[in-house]
Structure formats: structure tokens, C-alpha cells
Design a protein around this motif. Structure first.
Motif: not given
Ligand SMILES: NC(=O)c1ccc[n+]([C@@H]2O[C@H](COP(=O)([O-])OP(=O)(O)OC[C@H]3O[C@@H](n4cnc5c(N)ncnc54)[C@H](OP(=O)(O)O)[C@@H]3O)[C@@H](O)[C@H]2O)c1
Length: 230
Positions: A32-34, A81-83, A147-149, A182-184
């Protein structure tokens, strides 16, 4: 013990899934980036079981130097590939940068990563792409998520196509289209909505599927949802 590379492991579903794999004794490479969040993840597991790798998966330069960070003395058994990223905006308010961003993270990052680490994927390995019910044909669709879908729909077709090219090498490719967890990100898509599934529960399913399904399932786009949106 399997070698597992999972992206988007700094929070949400990826974080919980990386931990689940590590708890089961597998060697996990968490991307991930963080950096700080990945360090926290690594410290939550047995020392050395989760190796954090800070990387922006939309950067070709960073993908190009990933093999140097991984080393060359092993192969990867499972790539998850979850990101992902989500922009919630009415179609007419989206600009081309929004569309490029969705496609970069949700479609082209897996494309780049698979090309970049293909040499590590041997006979018997399993690529699991994390799609979405929003990108599953015929599912309910919601305003603001075009766009996401669309990017997740493309990821699912990419998964089907790739499986036909990799099957002769014994590499399986599947796509799991998740319902609400349930996530951000869920809060971004459906503010205030309470999902029926927690990240740890979905992590259990993704880990089991990644480890066990490849002998029976290949080239499939599978809905993983209690209802729709979740
Ligand atoms: N939650 C749901 O209800 C739901 C439903 C359907 C599908 N999904 C899918 O499930 C996956 C995980 O979702 P989530 O809800 O856990 O999301 P999340 O909490 O927002 O986590 C997204 C992850 O992706 C990483 N990421 C984003 N852009 C990146 C980049 N350019 N390079 C590297 N890593 C990047 C983030 O890490 P950094 O910010 O540290 O880079 C983070 O670890 C996503 O693909 C999502 O589309 C989720």
C-alpha cells in the motif's frame, strides 16, 4: 506455508486479510502507499510474517523496482489485487481526471502489477482480483458510482480474459465481487449505511477462497454479497 502478496493492506479488507493469512502461518508481502499503517500491520503479527512494502501501484517506476524489494529466491503462490479507490460523484460532475484515477487504481494497477511480477507466478499459483457488486453485470446500480463501477466491471472481464491466457501455465485467475463491508470506502459510497459484514469476516472468506478454490474454480467472476448493496 504459502507466499502471498496482497495489495491495499494498509486498512480495511486488505489489512484484515493480510493478518488472517499471517495468523495461518503464511508469509505475507503487504503493499500500500501508507508506510506507517503497514508498519502497524506488520507489528500486529508474528515478527517477520508480514513484510510491509510501501508502493504507489499507479506508478510504473515503483512497480519496476518492486522485484528488487522482493528478492528473487522464491515464488508467489497467491496474489490478491485488493487495493482500490472510490469516487462518489454524479456522472456529469466527474471530469476525465476522476475517470483516469478510477481506472488507474482499480484496473491498471492490477494490470501493471501482474506484468511486473509475472516471473514469480509459477504453476499452481492463484490470482484473486477484488471486484465489486457495483461492477457485476445485472446487479443494482447506484447514482454517483459510474466511474467506480465501470472500473470494477472492467476488472472482472480482465480476470476472465487473463485466466484463458494463463491456464496453460497452471495459473488460476478469479474475481470476487464483494458486497458491502464496513470500511472507510463503504462510508464514502453509502454514508451512514451499516454493512452486514465486517472486514474480518470478509477476510476469512477471501483467505479461504484464495488458498483453496483454485483447484475447482478458474476464470470466474463471483458475487460475494448477502444482498445488494450488501
Ligand atoms: N468495503 C466495501 O463495501 C467494498 C465493496 C465492494 C468492493 N470492495 C473492494 O474491496 C477492496 C478493499 O476495499 P476497502 O473497503 O477495504 O477499502 P479501503 O479501506 O479504502 O482500503 C483501500 C486500500 O487500497 C490502498 N490503495 C489505494 N490506492 C492505492 C495506490 N495507488 N497504491 C497502493 N495502494 C492503494 C489503500 O492504501 P493507501 O491509501 O495506504 O495506499 C488501502 O489499503 C477495494 O478494491 C474495494 O473496491 C469494497
Amino acid at each position: 506455508m504459502k507466499n502471498i502478496l496482497i495489495t491495499g493492506a494498509s486498512k480495511g479488507i486488505g489489512y484484515a486479510t493480510a493478518l488472517r493469512f499471517a495468523q495461518q502461518g503464511h508469509q505475507v508481502f503487504a503493499l500500500a502507499r501508507s508506510e506507517s499503517k503497514l508498519e502497524k500491520l506488520s507489528k500486529e503479527s508474528v515478527p517477520g510474517k508480514i513484510i510491509p512494502i510501501a508502493i504507489d501501484l499507479t506508478s510504473q517506476k515503483e512497480i519496476d523496482i518492486l522485484p528488487q524489494k522482493l528478492g528473487t529466491t522464491f515464488s508467489i503462490d497467491i496474489l490478491v489485487n485488493n487495493a482500490g479507490a472510490l469516487i462518489n460523484k454524479p456522472f456529469m460532475d466527474t471530469d476525465m481526471d476522476d475517470w483516469m484515477h478510477q481506472l488507474q487504481v482499480n484496473l491498471l494497477a492490477p494490470v501493471r502489477l501482474i506484468k511486473g511480477i509475472k516471473g514469480y507466478l509459477k504453476k499452481g499459483s492463484h490470482i484473486v482480483n477484488i471486484g465489486s457488486m457495483g461492477g457485476f453485470q445485472g446487479s443494482a446500480k447506484f447514482p454517483g458510482l459510474a466511474a467506480y463501477s465501470a472500473s470494477k466491471g472492467a476488472l472482472s472481464i480482465f480476470s476472465e480474459c487473463l485466466s484463458t491466457e494463463f491456464s496453460e501455465e497452471g495459473i488460476s485467475v478469479n474475481c470476487l465481487c464483494l458486497g458491502a463491508v464496513q470500511t472507510e470506502m463503504l462510508n464514502e459510497a453509502f454514508p451512514g449505511y451499516k454493512a452486514p459484514t465486517q472486514p474480518e469476516e470478509m477476510a476469512g472468506f477471501i483467505a479461504d477462497f484464495s488458498l483453496n478454490a483454485r483447484s475447482y474454480i478458474n476464470g470466474k467472476v463471483i458475487p460475494v454479497a448477502l444482498n445488494n448493496p450488501g
